[in-house]
Design an enzyme around this catalytic site. Sequence first.
Site, short mmCIF file in Angstrom:
data_model
loop_
_atom_site.label_atom_id
_atom_site.label_comp_id
_atom_site.label_asym_id
_atom_site.label_seq_id
_atom_site.Cartn_x
_atom_site.Cartn_y
_atom_site.Cartn_z
N GLU A 118 1.07 -1.04 0.07
CA GLU A 118 -0.10 0.11 -0.09
C GLU A 118 0.90 1.28 -0.04
OE1 GLU A 118 -2.78 -0.40 3.29
OE2 GLU A 118 -3.79 -2.21 2.42
N GLU A 265 -5.12 -9.27 -0.02
CA GLU A 265 -5.62 -9.16 1.41
C GLU A 265 -6.80 -9.12 1.78
OE1 GLU A 265 -3.41 -6.43 4.06
OE2 GLU A 265 -1.60 -6.64 2.82
#
Length: 492
Positions: A118, A265
Site C-alpha cells: 500500500e 489481502e
Amino acid sequence: MPDIWLQRVLVLLTCIVPCVLGAFIGIDIGTHLSKLPPASDVVAILTDNKITHVRLFDADAHMLRALANTSIEVMVGVTNEEVLGIGQSPSVAAAWVNKNVAAYVPGTNITAIAVGSEVLTAIPHAAPILVPAMNNLHKALVASNLNFKVKVSTPHSMDIISRPFPPSTAIFNSSWNSTMYQVLQFLKNTNSYFMLNAYPYHGYTTGDGIFPLEYTLFQPLSSVKQIVDPNTLFHYNSMFDAFVDAAYYSIEAFNISGISVVVTETGWPWNGGANERDASVKNAQAYTNNLIRRVLNNSGPPSQPTMPINTYIYELFNEDERRGPVSEKNWGLFFTNGSTVYPLSLGGSGPMSGNSTDLFCIAKSGANEDKLRNGLNWACGDGHANCTAIQEGGPCYYPDTTENHASYAYNDYYQRMSSVGGTCDFDGTATTTAADPSYGSCGFTGSANSTAGRGFSPTAYGPVSPFTGSKSSMLYPEIGVIVGIFLHWFWL
C-alpha cells in the site's frame, strides 16, 4: 503462417486455460509475532492443510528455503523500506532479485513479487519512485530469464479508490492519476495483475450503518436490503464483490482493459476490544468460510463474471506485536501449534463437521461477559463438566477467551446431562447448533470426528506455473485431452 499460429495460440490460452484451472485461495503470512514458529513448522502447517499459495511480506531466507520442493506458489515482498533504493538503482534491484528470487528458483516456486505494501497511502512520498522500482525489478527478472515465471505488481488499499459505491462510478483518487496510469501501463505491458487489499470489515465498521452486516458476510439479503448499482442494475450480494468491481471500473476509467484483479489481502478479525463488537469468532468464521465458497465457485464480480477472483486471506497467524486496537492482533486462521481458531470449510463445500445430526451447546456470541464467566464457573464446578481441555496447555485453551472456554464447558455439560433434563441455557448465554464447533486438535463432545485433525483445505488449485513439474497433469487430467486437440488444430 506464423501469424495464424500465434492467433490460434492466443485464442486457446484465453478461452481454455482460465476455465480449466479456476480460482485459488491463498494465505498471507505476517511476521509481527512474539513467538513465530520455525519456518519448517510453518510450512508443515501449510502442507498439512493443502494450502497451495502463500504471500510473504518480505523475502525471508528461512521461509524460502523451507518452501523448496513443496510446489506451493510463493509471492515474495519488497518491504516499503526497500522500495526507494530499488527504484533509484537498477543495480540494487538486480541484487535484490539475485538474492531473493534467482537464488531459490526453481526449487522454491516463486511466481510473484509484491513491491511494497500500500505504498501510495502508507508512504506517499515514495509514489514517484514506485513504478521505477517495478520496472527495475522486471528488467532484473528479464536478465535472469525469469520474467515469464515471476510477475511484478504492487498491492493497493481501497483508499486509493474514490467513491467505491456504486462500483460503476468508482475512479482512482485523482491525486494518484499519473502514478496509477503508469502502474496500469506496466501491468498491461508485462501481463501482470492488479493487487487489491479489500477489507469489508473496515468498510462495514466505518460505514455508519449504511450497509447491513449480512452484506459483508456473504449472507442472503432480504428483498428490502438488496444492494443494486443504479447505473448498471447489477445486484451485489457482497461488499467483497463490490470492492473488486470498483477496482475494475477504476481501471476501465483509464481506457485500459485486460488486467485482472487479485485480492492480496482480505479477512475478518475474530477478537476485538470492548468497542469492536463486530470482531467476533462468529463473524470471522462466517466471513472466511463464505469467502472460500464464493472464490472457489470460479466466477467473477458482476461486471466481469468470467474472471475468477484469486484471493489471499489475511492471515495465517495472529500477530500479537501489531500496534493499534485489539482487533489488529487477531486476524489469524491458525494458532502457532497448527490448530484452527475456528472451524473452516473444506473445499468451500460446507463446514468441517462431524455427524450433522449431533447438537452442540455453545455460548452466544456477544453474551454478557459476567454471565458467561458465571456460567463457565458453574459448568466446571457444580455442573461437573470436564474442563481439563480448556486449562492452559490443553488442546482447547486457545483462543483464550471467556466465550470460547464457556462454549466448551457448556457443551461438555450438555452432552453429559441432556438425557436427564440438562438444558442449554445458562442464564440466556447459550444456544444449540448443529455445526460442529471443534477445531484443530480441540474436539467437542458429541462430534463424530472430534479427535480428527482439522485444517484449511481448499481443493481448487490455481494457475500452475510451467515450472511445477507434473502437478498440473495430476490435478487436471483433462488437460491432456485439451493439449491433444490443440496440437491437432495447431498444425492444420
